[in-house]
Design a protein around this motif. Sequence first.
Motif, PDB file in Angstrom:
ATOM      1  N   ASN A 131       0.818  -1.213   0.000  1.00  0.00           N
ATOM      2  CA  ASN A 131       0.000   0.000   0.000  1.00  0.00           C
ATOM      3  C   ASN A 131       0.849   1.258   0.000  1.00  0.00           C
ATOM      4  OD1 ASN A 131      -2.810  -1.145   0.387  1.00  0.00           O
ATOM      5  ND2 ASN A 131      -1.635  -2.164   1.991  1.00  0.00           N
ATOM      6  N   PHE A 132       1.978   1.163  -0.679  1.00  0.00           N
ATOM      7  CA  PHE A 132       2.901   2.306  -0.615  1.00  0.00           C
ATOM      8  C   PHE A 132       2.221   3.622  -0.962  1.00  0.00           C
ATOM      9  CE2 PHE A 132       3.646   3.282  -5.085  1.00  0.00           C
ATOM     10  CZ  PHE A 132       3.154   2.147  -5.713  1.00  0.00           C
ATOM     11  N   TYR A 133       1.270   3.564  -1.897  1.00  0.00           N
ATOM     12  CA  TYR A 133       0.634   4.818  -2.313  1.00  0.00           C
ATOM     13  C   TYR A 133      -0.276   5.375  -1.236  1.00  0.00           C
ATOM     14  CZ  TYR A 133      -3.052   1.458  -3.525  1.00  0.00           C
ATOM     15  OH  TYR A 133      -3.975   0.461  -3.472  1.00  0.00           O
ATOM     16  N   LYS A 134      -0.715   4.509  -0.340  1.00  0.00           N
ATOM     17  CA  LYS A 134      -1.544   5.023   0.758  1.00  0.00           C
ATOM     18  C   LYS A 134      -0.686   5.590   1.877  1.00  0.00           C
ATOM     19  CE  LYS A 134      -5.453   2.118  -0.119  1.00  0.00           C
ATOM     20  NZ  LYS A 134      -6.079   0.834   0.186  1.00  0.00           N
ATOM     21  N   GLN A 159     -10.071  11.362   8.895  1.00  0.00           N
ATOM     22  CA  GLN A 159      -9.860  11.829   7.534  1.00  0.00           C
ATOM     23  C   GLN A 159      -9.482  10.659   6.617  1.00  0.00           C
ATOM     24  OE1 GLN A 159     -10.382  14.671   6.190  1.00  0.00           O
ATOM     25  NE2 GLN A 159      -9.119  14.742   4.315  1.00  0.00           N
ATOM     26  N   MET A 162     -12.379   8.549   5.824  1.00  0.00           N
ATOM     27  CA  MET A 162     -13.257   9.235   4.886  1.00  0.00           C
ATOM     28  C   MET A 162     -12.702   9.061   3.453  1.00  0.00           C
ATOM     29  SD  MET A 162     -13.758  12.101   2.925  1.00  0.00           S
ATOM     30  CE  MET A 162     -12.608  13.363   3.425  1.00  0.00           C
ATOM     31  N   LEU A 163     -11.392   9.269   3.303  1.00  0.00           N
ATOM     32  CA  LEU A 163     -10.779   9.118   1.981  1.00  0.00           C
ATOM     33  C   LEU A 163     -10.920   7.676   1.492  1.00  0.00           C
ATOM     34  CD1 LEU A 163      -7.495  11.197   2.447  1.00  0.00           C
ATOM     35  CD2 LEU A 163      -9.583  11.875   1.259  1.00  0.00           C
ATOM     36  N   LEU A 166     -14.008   6.928  -0.282  1.00  0.00           N
ATOM     37  CA  LEU A 166     -14.217   7.546  -1.600  1.00  0.00           C
ATOM     38  C   LEU A 166     -13.766   6.585  -2.689  1.00  0.00           C
ATOM     39  CD1 LEU A 166     -12.798  11.109  -0.905  1.00  0.00           C
ATOM     40  CD2 LEU A 166     -15.207  10.440  -1.041  1.00  0.00           C
ATOM     41  N   GLU A 167     -14.365   6.749  -3.794  1.00  0.00           N
ATOM     42  CA  GLU A 167     -14.009   5.877  -4.903  1.00  0.00           C
ATOM     43  C   GLU A 167     -12.752   6.390  -5.582  1.00  0.00           C
ATOM     44  OE1 GLU A 167     -15.940   4.052  -8.856  1.00  0.00           O
ATOM     45  OE2 GLU A 167     -17.217   5.353  -7.628  1.00  0.00           O
TER      46      GLU A 167
ATOM     47  N   SER B   5      -6.419  -3.187   2.194  1.00  0.00           N
ATOM     48  CA  SER B   5      -6.407  -3.298   0.736  1.00  0.00           C
ATOM     49  C   SER B   5      -7.523  -4.192   0.235  1.00  0.00           C
ATOM     50  CB  SER B   5      -5.062  -3.825   0.264  1.00  0.00           C
ATOM     51  OG  SER B   5      -4.905  -5.132   0.739  1.00  0.00           O
ATOM     52  N   ASP B   8     -10.624  -2.716  -2.030  1.00  0.00           N
ATOM     53  CA  ASP B   8     -10.436  -1.452  -2.726  1.00  0.00           C
ATOM     54  C   ASP B   8      -9.121  -1.411  -3.496  1.00  0.00           C
ATOM     55  OD1 ASP B   8      -8.868  -1.328  -0.316  1.00  0.00           O
ATOM     56  OD2 ASP B   8      -8.482   0.736  -0.945  1.00  0.00           O
ATOM     57  N   GLY B   9      -8.272  -2.396  -3.259  1.00  0.00           N
ATOM     58  CA  GLY B   9      -6.956  -2.338  -3.869  1.00  0.00           C
ATOM     59  C   GLY B   9      -7.022  -2.575  -5.358  1.00  0.00           C
ATOM     60  N   MET B  10      -5.862  -2.387  -5.984  1.00  0.00           N
ATOM     61  CA  MET B  10      -5.789  -2.698  -7.408  1.00  0.00           C
ATOM     62  C   MET B  10      -5.175  -4.084  -7.494  1.00  0.00           C
ATOM     63  SD  MET B  10      -4.424   1.018  -8.545  1.00  0.00           S
ATOM     64  CE  MET B  10      -3.838   1.566  -6.974  1.00  0.00           C
ATOM     65  N   CYS B  60       0.234   3.681 -11.308  1.00  0.00           N
ATOM     66  CA  CYS B  60       0.691   3.273  -9.983  1.00  0.00           C
ATOM     67  C   CYS B  60       1.808   2.233 -10.102  1.00  0.00           C
ATOM     68  CB  CYS B  60      -0.494   2.724  -9.200  1.00  0.00           C
ATOM     69  SG  CYS B  60      -0.243   2.803  -7.435  1.00  0.00           S
ATOM     70  N   LYS B  87     -12.760  11.152  -9.781  1.00  0.00           N
ATOM     71  CA  LYS B  87     -12.711  10.140  -8.723  1.00  0.00           C
ATOM     72  C   LYS B  87     -11.480  10.375  -7.857  1.00  0.00           C
ATOM     73  CE  LYS B  87     -15.240   6.564 -11.046  1.00  0.00           C
ATOM     74  NZ  LYS B  87     -15.125   5.524 -12.061  1.00  0.00           N
ATOM     75  N   TYR B  88     -11.685  10.354  -6.550  1.00  0.00           N
ATOM     76  CA  TYR B  88     -10.587  10.646  -5.640  1.00  0.00           C
ATOM     77  C   TYR B  88      -9.394   9.726  -5.860  1.00  0.00           C
ATOM     78  CZ  TYR B  88      -7.687  10.375  -1.520  1.00  0.00           C
ATOM     79  OH  TYR B  88      -6.605  10.315  -0.690  1.00  0.00           O
ATOM     80  N   THR B  89      -9.633   8.405  -5.936  1.00  0.00           N
ATOM     81  CA  THR B  89      -8.501   7.472  -5.988  1.00  0.00           C
ATOM     82  C   THR B  89      -7.664   7.692  -7.243  1.00  0.00           C
ATOM     83  OG1 THR B  89      -9.948   5.824  -6.968  1.00  0.00           O
ATOM     84  CG2 THR B  89      -9.576   5.657  -4.598  1.00  0.00           C
ATOM     85  N   GLN B  92      -5.758  10.932  -6.784  1.00  0.00           N
ATOM     86  CA  GLN B  92      -4.687  10.788  -5.791  1.00  0.00           C
ATOM     87  C   GLN B  92      -3.445  10.168  -6.427  1.00  0.00           C
ATOM     88  OE1 GLN B  92      -4.039   7.519  -3.565  1.00  0.00           O
ATOM     89  NE2 GLN B  92      -2.260   8.619  -2.770  1.00  0.00           N
ATOM     90  N   LEU B  96       0.166  11.871  -6.834  1.00  0.00           N
ATOM     91  CA  LEU B  96       1.319  11.225  -6.214  1.00  0.00           C
ATOM     92  C   LEU B  96       2.435  11.054  -7.240  1.00  0.00           C
ATOM     93  CD1 LEU B  96       2.631   9.895  -3.812  1.00  0.00           C
ATOM     94  CD2 LEU B  96       1.458   7.765  -4.377  1.00  0.00           C
ATOM     95  N   THR B 126     -11.563  17.785  -0.295  1.00  0.00           N
ATOM     96  CA  THR B 126     -10.631  16.692  -0.542  1.00  0.00           C
ATOM     97  C   THR B 126      -9.744  17.003  -1.741  1.00  0.00           C
ATOM     98  OG1 THR B 126     -12.322  15.190   0.259  1.00  0.00           O
ATOM     99  CG2 THR B 126     -10.475  14.220  -0.915  1.00  0.00           C
ATOM    100  N   CYS B 129      -7.296  19.806  -0.964  1.00  0.00           N
ATOM    101  CA  CYS B 129      -6.139  19.341  -0.197  1.00  0.00           C
ATOM    102  C   CYS B 129      -5.143  18.615  -1.096  1.00  0.00           C
ATOM    103  CB  CYS B 129      -6.566  18.422   0.943  1.00  0.00           C
ATOM    104  SG  CYS B 129      -7.113  19.342   2.382  1.00  0.00           S
TER     105      CYS B 129
END
Lengths: 167, 952
Positions: A131-134, A159, A162-163, A166-167, B5, B8-10, B60, B87-89, B92, B96, B126, B129
């Motif tokens: 989960n390095f990206y997390k 927080q 909550m994240l 999210l999708e 994970s 929700d993980g890949m 990723c 989409k947030y993910t 993100q 990154l 979100t 940030c």
Amino acid sequence: ITFLTLNFLSSPAIQIRFILIQNRAGKTRLAKWYMQFDDDEKQKLIEEVHAVVTVRDAKHTNFVEVRLYACLSCLQFRNFKIIYRRYAGLYFCICVDVTDNNLAYLEGIHNFVEVLNEYFHNVCELDLVFNFYKVYTVVDEMFLAGEIRETSQTKVLKQLLMLQSLE
Amino acid sequence: MPAVSKGDGMRGLAVFISDIRNCKSKEAEIKRINKELANIRSKFKGDKALDGYSKKKYVCKLLFIFLLGHDIDFGHMEAVNLLSSNKYTEKQIGYLFISVLVNSNSELIRLINNAIKNDLSSRNPTFMCLALHCIANVGSREMAEAFAGEIPRILVAGDTMDSVKQSAALCLLRLYKASPDLVLMGEWTSRVVHLLNDQHMGVVTAAISLITCLSSKNPDEFKTCVSLAVSRLSRIVSSASTDLQDYTYYFVPAPWLSCKLLRLLQCYPPPEDGAVKGRLVECLETILNKAQEPPKSKKVQHSNAKNAILFEAISLIIHYDSEPNLLVRACNQLGQFLQHRETNLRYLALESMCTLASSEFSHEAVKTHIETVINALKTERDVSVRQRAADLLYAMCDRSNAKQIVAEMLSYLETADYSIREEMVLKVAILAEKYAVDYSWYVDTILNLIRIAGDYVSEEVWYRVIQIVINRDDVQGYAAKTVFEALQAPACHENMVKVGGYILGEFGNLIAGDPRSSPLVQFNLLHSKFHLCSVPTRALLLSAYIKFINLFPETKATIQEVLRSDSQIRNSDVELQQRAVEYLKLSSIASTDVLATVLEEMPPFPERESSILAKLKKKKGPGAVSVELEDGKERGELNGGGDRGGDASTPSPSADLLGLRSTAPVSGTTPSAGSLLVDVFSEAGPSATSAGVNDDGFLSSAPPTVASEDPAPPLPESDELLNKFVCKNNGVLFENQLLQIGIKSEYRQNLGRMYLFYGNKTSVQFVSFNTTVSCPGELQSHILQLEPLVEGGAQVQQVINIECLTDFIDAPLLNIKFRYGGALQNISLKLPVTINKFFQPTEMAAADFFQRWKQLSQPQQEAQKIFKASHGMDTEVLKAKLLGLGTALLENVDPNPENYVCAGVIQTKAQQVGCLLRLEPNAQAQVHTHKCILLDSRLIMCHQCKSILNSC
């Protein structure tokens, strides 16, 4: 021309220079840099930190002073300190200025580790790998621009969850 | 699989990571990675548009591969695409990737900035940030340009969410540090300061970092933060351990915020407002009181958090240095920690006490812990803790305990770690000198140092003992006796031989009455070490021998015999051979009177700041550049401090008794009078050294400027100094007893950059150190301001950027003002900026050259000058000078091979001026004829060149 734009002497006073998580074998599990280093420099730092930290035992302090480039472009050396703590096989290291508050950063590390532990439900090294990206998200919640951003575990975890939703 | 994970993980990513982990060898890993890269590349290039999820997954994976240490040269565009996903993910991962992989001058920056802009205005906290974190992580100038105006608005807007405020504050901090000129706080100042009152502790935690940074740069504008910080601190300190809920850490209320508040206060002097100050003192007392209370938890986290605040509070108390009561309490508290079972606390207590030792209020209190500290030095397992103990002993040393501390440090040295020996040696040497009541103790101490840790005794240390012995006649006899005894040891360190050689050469007569140390015994003792020593030591011993011949005529035959032996007079080392030859000759032909004058006892060294102290400070202090200058200085003055009245020059007591270090051939004239040495050097010095034209040449031949007692701007030597730098860019610009200024400069086109190195030669700090540059209108300069304090022994560096707008005559003036021991020092110098610095060499063929030469025939385009060749006519020297001038030296252009022709273009912002130059040496008359032709008809330039040529 680049001659004038190079800002030779401005070594911006960033509190945290970098955060490293390494295992005992020296494998990097997280590297977060708060100042510009080139790739070779980063590799050198990673090795150096591993070398100084792994030889120390419980009777030693959690602080090591090291001499690093303060400002790469002008090749100026300065003293920094690595504040580190070992959790099982992982070393959590924060590099700060020598004048910074040792204990505050030492507990900063612990606070961070407790958040990781909660977030990953008993964190282990593999969690950080897969989960390095997390992990980067967790870091950014707690430390930003080389400064402490948020210290409340409750707030950070809220927080993060909550994240997570999210999708 | 890790808990979070799930679901929700890949999956593809997890599989890939597992594959990599299962690779048995580096080769297998590389193979697997290459396969993956090929796969991703084909997906990105494929006709089918990828959905967001796939794009995220592949980006990723690329990021993972990069983090493994492999280069990634594609995927950036896909990552940028992810930024605009809703989409947030996906967003993100895009951010990154950008933060980790995109460097600031990427051409994608415009697209990235666009995406950031959209997110910042999205009103989705979100996304805001994420965008802010990206700016904070990259922090490039382009981003500062794009967002420095927007972020303060977000930070102070009433409707901004707390978490966004936190990010905005730190994002702004990052931009301010990277590009302070772009972040204008003006109108926001007061609202930013008031964030200290924000209800949300997280906002305060983040904002205070920004405020601290801004305050340290503009203390006046932000000074209202002091009272706000005090009241915030007071509320935290007086709160019960559970009041702050989320912000209580192991029963300690808001430890990090408390530390940050205490640190912010260290940007300011104690509050002037009595009420504020009273409140703050109350806080500090409460913090000290809490340290005495029983812990609320046994956990180390509890005590660490509590002590983090305590140490920060003590730092503030030390910073104020005005509350004796608090200082002594702090000292007592640290005293308790000195014996704590936590190594961390012992270490930190030693470190903190070190600063307390320098306060007059707490110095005595610190001294009471001497036994504990000595014990720490002996027993601590961690070398860094022992190092701190040594530092503290050094800091607490005064006349009352110097003997004890020096003795302890000496005995520690026998077993000390290699890493700290050199520093320990310096410290012992400094303390021994500083607190020496009787100098025999001092001499004993230094000789012990050499005995115990000879390898770590640097030149400065043994130079210093010799200086002191020479300057104090009450200790000379004792010193001679002691070195004589020390040399009896079968194996003694080479540094001991050096000191012994020097001292016996000067003062051996003081112990020669005793038959056990008769002249011949002394000589034999020294000579028995000769063959074991390195060349510099042997050279020194030879000088000692010739001194012996003068001191003890009865040794003359023996010593001449030694000098005459093949191993000396035909030594393969030039230096040794030369000494042997010269000394032998000198002793044979000079009358006793002449010998006595030439080999007279060394005159006392001018009292000055200890070079050891400077060295120690240098070791601990920042810049590493000073070494070079220091070196240069020592060397530069070798060749005869004697003839300069000795006030500003600081002759090095180097290995040379006679100072014959220069390899220049001694001129054939027979030495006649006492001024022999001086003559030799003034002849040999410049001609031998000027061949090196550039840096060293200057350093070794430059007369150090004599410090004028009342420096009136600009110094009379200014012009002469300026000339020194016409053909060179580096060297010592100025030196007096207090200050040394070194300079390094570089020029490109019409731009120049100068590095000035200000070295404080004293042990006392310079305060209100301020420098300004005033330029003639034709030049523009920009100077980076320095901190107003220059510690004793420290060196600070300053950068001056210079732009040449058009041609100029007057050099810029540098004015330096500072206070040394209360007295204002005011020095003005000319900065060595001359028009030729902006020369660009131009190569051209003979035909071309002479065609141009002929074209330019108007009188105002030409300058000619005949002058004496003051530095001889050596070809190499001349060539080096002409090159140093900045022009191209054109070979095989002038039909007369004796002549030199040069061409260059002077670059100014307004115009470029071509310049041709011909130098015709006239060997018989020892004069040169310079003729300078300018492509531009600007007379002013002609004159400039004339005066420059004059100085060559």
